[in-house]
Design an enzyme around this catalytic site. Structure first.
Site, PDB file in Angstrom:
ATOM      1  N   ARG A 172      14.072   8.810   2.784  1.00 38.84           N
ATOM      2  CA  ARG A 172      14.730   9.930   2.109  1.00 38.84           C
ATOM      3  C   ARG A 172      13.724  10.505   1.118  1.00 38.84           C
ATOM      4  NH1 ARG A 172      16.556   8.552  -2.781  1.00 38.84           N
ATOM      5  NH2 ARG A 172      15.909   6.455  -3.333  1.00 38.84           N
ATOM      6  N   ARG A 176      15.205  16.193  -7.030  1.00 38.49           N
ATOM      7  CA  ARG A 176      15.909  16.119  -8.308  1.00 38.49           C
ATOM      8  C   ARG A 176      16.257  17.558  -8.701  1.00 38.49           C
ATOM      9  NH1 ARG A 176      12.360  13.152 -12.489  1.00 38.49           N
ATOM     10  NH2 ARG A 176      12.912  11.208 -11.458  1.00 38.49           N
ATOM     11  N   ARG A 249      -3.976  -1.076   3.736  1.00 38.84           N
ATOM     12  CA  ARG A 249      -4.720   0.158   3.500  1.00 38.84           C
ATOM     13  C   ARG A 249      -5.526  -0.087   2.231  1.00 38.84           C
ATOM     14  NH1 ARG A 249      -6.067   3.857   6.780  1.00 38.84           N
ATOM     15  NH2 ARG A 249      -6.165   5.438   5.141  1.00 38.84           N
ATOM     16  N   ARG A 280      -6.127  11.799  -5.101  1.00 37.37           N
ATOM     17  CA  ARG A 280      -5.740  12.049  -6.495  1.00 37.37           C
ATOM     18  C   ARG A 280      -6.988  12.042  -7.379  1.00 37.37           C
ATOM     19  NH1 ARG A 280      -1.156   7.786  -8.345  1.00 37.37           N
ATOM     20  NH2 ARG A 280      -2.871   6.311  -8.298  1.00 37.37           N
ATOM     21  N   GLU A 300      -9.683   9.249  -6.024  1.00 38.01           N
ATOM     22  CA  GLU A 300      -9.206   8.178  -5.135  1.00 38.01           C
ATOM     23  C   GLU A 300      -9.253   8.633  -3.674  1.00 38.01           C
ATOM     24  OE1 GLU A 300      -5.979   6.171  -8.226  1.00 38.01           O
ATOM     25  OE2 GLU A 300      -5.313   6.809  -6.235  1.00 38.01           O
ATOM     26  N   TYR A 348       4.362  -5.054  -1.140  1.00 42.96           N
ATOM     27  CA  TYR A 348       4.011  -4.161  -2.244  1.00 42.96           C
ATOM     28  C   TYR A 348       4.972  -4.426  -3.399  1.00 42.96           C
ATOM     29  CZ  TYR A 348       2.970  -0.533  -5.399  1.00 42.96           C
ATOM     30  OH  TYR A 348       2.609   0.113  -6.556  1.00 42.96           O
ATOM     31  N   ASP A 350       5.671  -3.667  -7.441  1.00 42.48           N
ATOM     32  CA  ASP A 350       5.285  -3.062  -8.710  1.00 42.48           C
ATOM     33  C   ASP A 350       5.145  -4.194  -9.722  1.00 42.48           C
ATOM     34  OD1 ASP A 350       4.896  -0.325  -8.418  1.00 42.48           O
ATOM     35  OD2 ASP A 350       7.048   0.065  -8.342  1.00 42.48           O
TER      36      ASP A 350
HETATM   37  C1  LIG Z   1      -3.613   1.492  -6.267  1.00 49.00           C
HETATM   38  C2  LIG Z   1      -2.450   0.741  -6.871  1.00 49.00           C
HETATM   39  C3  LIG Z   1      -1.723   1.307  -7.899  1.00 49.00           C
HETATM   40  C4  LIG Z   1      -0.654   0.627  -8.469  1.00 49.00           C
HETATM   41  N1  LIG Z   1       0.069   1.219  -9.459  1.00 49.00           N
HETATM   42  C5  LIG Z   1       1.097   0.590 -10.007  1.00 49.00           C
HETATM   43  C6  LIG Z   1       1.883   1.209 -11.034  1.00 49.00           C
HETATM   44  O1  LIG Z   1       1.623   2.351 -11.448  1.00 49.00           O
HETATM   45  N2  LIG Z   1       2.934   0.509 -11.560  1.00 49.00           N
HETATM   46  C7  LIG Z   1       3.258  -0.742 -11.123  1.00 49.00           C
HETATM   47  O2  LIG Z   1       4.218  -1.320 -11.639  1.00 49.00           O
HETATM   48  N3  LIG Z   1       2.531  -1.365 -10.172  1.00 49.00           N
HETATM   49  C8  LIG Z   1       1.465  -0.731  -9.596  1.00 49.00           C
HETATM   50  N4  LIG Z   1       0.728  -1.366  -8.629  1.00 49.00           N
HETATM   51  C9  LIG Z   1       1.055  -2.741  -8.266  1.00 49.00           C
HETATM   52  C10 LIG Z   1       0.309  -3.789  -9.139  1.00 49.00           C
HETATM   53  O3  LIG Z   1      -1.073  -3.620  -8.981  1.00 49.00           O
HETATM   54  C11 LIG Z   1       0.731  -5.197  -8.717  1.00 49.00           C
HETATM   55  O4  LIG Z   1       2.108  -5.354  -8.904  1.00 49.00           O
HETATM   56  C12 LIG Z   1       0.037  -6.354  -9.481  1.00 49.00           C
HETATM   57  O5  LIG Z   1      -1.270  -6.065  -9.833  1.00 49.00           O
HETATM   58  C13 LIG Z   1       0.074  -7.585  -8.616  1.00 49.00           C
HETATM   59  O6  LIG Z   1      -0.363  -8.726  -9.329  1.00 49.00           O
HETATM   60  P1  LIG Z   1      -0.762 -10.053  -8.525  1.00 49.00           P
HETATM   61  O7  LIG Z   1      -1.116 -11.051  -9.533  1.00 49.00           O
HETATM   62  O8  LIG Z   1       0.271 -10.367  -7.526  1.00 49.00           O
HETATM   63  O9  LIG Z   1      -2.038  -9.625  -7.645  1.00 49.00           O
HETATM   64  P2  LIG Z   1      -3.538  -9.293  -8.064  1.00 49.00           P
HETATM   65  O10 LIG Z   1      -3.569  -8.442  -9.265  1.00 49.00           O
HETATM   66  O11 LIG Z   1      -4.211  -8.778  -6.849  1.00 49.00           O
HETATM   67  O12 LIG Z   1      -4.147 -10.713  -8.449  1.00 49.00           O
HETATM   68  C14 LIG Z   1      -4.556 -11.646  -7.481  1.00 49.00           C
HETATM   69  C15 LIG Z   1      -5.839 -12.260  -7.989  1.00 49.00           C
HETATM   70  O13 LIG Z   1      -6.182 -13.336  -7.126  1.00 49.00           O
HETATM   71  C16 LIG Z   1      -7.584 -13.360  -7.022  1.00 49.00           C
HETATM   72  N5  LIG Z   1      -7.942 -14.083  -5.795  1.00 49.00           N
HETATM   73  C17 LIG Z   1      -7.658 -13.746  -4.521  1.00 49.00           C
HETATM   74  N6  LIG Z   1      -8.150 -14.643  -3.687  1.00 49.00           N
HETATM   75  C18 LIG Z   1      -8.777 -15.587  -4.432  1.00 49.00           C
HETATM   76  C19 LIG Z   1      -9.499 -16.754  -4.125  1.00 49.00           C
HETATM   77  N7  LIG Z   1      -9.704 -17.166  -2.874  1.00 49.00           N
HETATM   78  N8  LIG Z   1     -10.019 -17.486  -5.155  1.00 49.00           N
HETATM   79  C20 LIG Z   1      -9.850 -17.077  -6.440  1.00 49.00           C
HETATM   80  N9  LIG Z   1      -9.179 -15.968  -6.777  1.00 49.00           N
HETATM   81  C21 LIG Z   1      -8.650 -15.230  -5.778  1.00 49.00           C
HETATM   82  C22 LIG Z   1      -7.983 -11.912  -6.971  1.00 49.00           C
HETATM   83  O14 LIG Z   1      -9.340 -11.738  -7.344  1.00 49.00           O
HETATM   84  C23 LIG Z   1      -7.020 -11.299  -7.977  1.00 49.00           C
HETATM   85  O15 LIG Z   1      -7.584 -11.224  -9.257  1.00 49.00           O
HETATM   86  C24 LIG Z   1      -0.308  -0.661  -8.002  1.00 49.00           C
HETATM   87  C25 LIG Z   1      -1.032  -1.234  -6.959  1.00 49.00           C
HETATM   88  C26 LIG Z   1      -2.076  -0.538  -6.380  1.00 49.00           C
HETATM   89  C27 LIG Z   1      -2.799  -1.141  -5.224  1.00 49.00           C
END
Ligand SMILES: Cc1cc2nc3c(=O)[nH]c(=O)nc-3n(C[C@H](O)[C@H](O)[C@H](O)COP(=O)(O)OP(=O)(O)OC[C@H]3O[C@@H](n4cnc5c(N)ncnc54)[C@H](O)[C@@H]3O)c2cc1C
Length: 365
Positions: A172, A176, A249, A280, A300, A348, A350
């Site tokens: 959808r 707004r 991606r 962007r 980007e 995915y 947030d």
């Molecule tokens: C382009 C983009 C924009 C975004 N914008 C928003 C937003 O505006 N608002 C929002 O709420 N969320 C946003 N998000 C989502 C947000 O980035 C995530 O919710 C959050 O960062 C996830 O945290 P995480 O700890 O799960 O993963 P990550 O931040 O990816 O942390 C995982 C960590 O594990 C480490 N790791 C992986 N494998 C290994 C290994 N083998 N050994 C040691 N370390 C390792 C990596 O280096 C990384 O540091 C966005 C995401 C993207 C991709």
């Protein structure tokens, strides 16, 4: 005998919340990350006194009061409201699709006029059973909104023609019918004062953290170092991709310091025309109302992902979801290993959902 109760692989938001809470409960934690910094994808690099969102623009938003209060322990949040702009050729529109967008597009003023215009354009498409994303978007938005604001942007994001993308990607459209440019509907929103890295630093305060340390190599050298492992990296990589690689991606960033104090007047400007190669431009200082003399922008580019590149967006289609389910079965058989975060859950998330998932997981533990 184990040296630590928990070895946490990944110093991103998920790993940091887990580590903070476990440490608070008296557990001895070691946090490692293969990158040379903490904070995972929410890491901010300081350039010219500006917090540059190195892995993409991050705006914290949530409707979950508990999560909002949780995050506010680690930082005060400013009153930034995300209100992106879309540029299509020489035309400029407000996002999300709202009365400002419609008024600019059609020279109309009232919600009734906007609804009638959209209904008229939708009827003109004569599409009753959309077979692809183009037909789906046309049948929801009509030709003008689709061609100016959806088509080119979506094709750049997915690297494919909208006619070749499945209809389900757009379920959808968030129309707004008020003059409200706030991108999110959430109750709480903002950017942490001091940046995201400082938030994670505070979460990990007093704990042993080793960056530049890959989990797989570290585990080989220290097989019994911790009783339990929390793994927040890619679940398929953990199992050596033995069932195949999950697809993502990726995004490529081109960051530039400019010798002017205000380049585009807004933090987020989307380029919706396919001919402009980037999706962007982010001007980082505007997230924090920066007054620095210079500015930093990031273009980007959406790109294909291959094993070894930074994974960004999981491709949650049927094929990948079913592969993930098979990895999840393998994960369930791993003794004393907890998988989590956006890469461990192949989802995915947030930021607020990551915090929520970590807090829920802690309750289970
Ligand atoms: C382009 C983009 C924009 C975004 N914008 C928003 C937003 O505006 N608002 C929002 O709420 N969320 C946003 N998000 C989502 C947000 O980035 C995530 O919710 C959050 O960062 C996830 O945290 P995480 O700890 O799960 O993963 P990550 O931040 O990816 O942390 C995982 C960590 O594990 C480490 N790791 C992986 N494998 C290994 C290994 N083998 N050994 C040691 N370390 C390792 C990596 O280096 C990384 O540091 C966005 C995401 C993207 C991709």
């Amino acid at each position: 005998m184990h040296q630590y109760d928990y070895l946490i692989a990944g110093a991103g938001l998920y790993g940091a919340v887990m580590a903070h809470e476990l440490n608070k409960r008296g557990k001895k934690c070691l946090v490692i990350d293969r990158r040379d910094h903490i904070a995972g994808n929410i890491y901010c690099e300081d350039i010219e006194g500006i917090h540059v969102h190195k892995y993409g623009a991050h705006i914290f938003h949530t409707s979950n009061k508990k999560v909002w209060e949780y995050m506010n322990q680690f930082a005060e949040f400013n009153n930034y409201i995300n209100s992106p702009i879309a540029v299509y050729k020489e035309e400029l529109y407000n996002l999300p699709f709202n009365m400002n967008t419609f008024s600019k597009m059609w020279g109309i003023r009232t919600p009734q006029e906007a609804k009638e215009m959209i209904a008229k354009q939708v009827a003109q498409t004569n599409i009753t059973d959309p077979q692809n994303l183009e037909e789906q978007a046309l049948s929801l938005a009509g030709r003008d909104v689709y061609e100016k604001l959806i088509k080119g942007y979506t094709e750049k994001q997915w690297g494919r023609d909208c006619k070749d993308l499945p209809a389900f990607i757009i379920k959808r459209l968030p129309f707004r019918y008020t003059y409200d440019n706030n991108y999110f509907n959430d109750r709480y929103q903002g950017i942490p004062v001091g940046g995201y890295t400082a938030v994670v630093e505070k979460m990990l305060e007093g704990m042993e953290v080793r960056t530049g340390t890959d989990f797989f190599e570290f585990r080989e050298e220290n097989p019994d170092i911790a009783e339990t492992i929390i793994f927040t990296g890619m679940i398929d990589e953990y199992f050596g991709y033995k069932l195949g690689a999950l697809e993502y991606r990726s995004v490529r960033f081109e960051t530039e310091v400019l010798d002017c104090d205000n380049y585009q007047g807004n933090a987020v400007v989307n380029y919706t025309e396919r001919e402009v190669p980037y999706t962007r431009i982010i001007e980082h200082k505007h997230f924090e109302f920066g007054k620095q003399e210079k500015t930093v922008i990031s273009r980007e580019y959406s790109s294909e992902w291959k094993v070894g590149m930074d994974p960004y967006y999981p491709v949650n289609d049927e094929k990948n979801n079913s592969l993930f389910e098979q990895y999840k079965e393998l994960a369930a058989g791993e003794q004393n290993v907890i998988f989590g975060g956006r890469l461990g859950d192949y989802k995915y998330y947030d930021m607020d959902k990551v915090v929520e998932a970590a807090l829920n997981r802690l309750e289970e533990i």
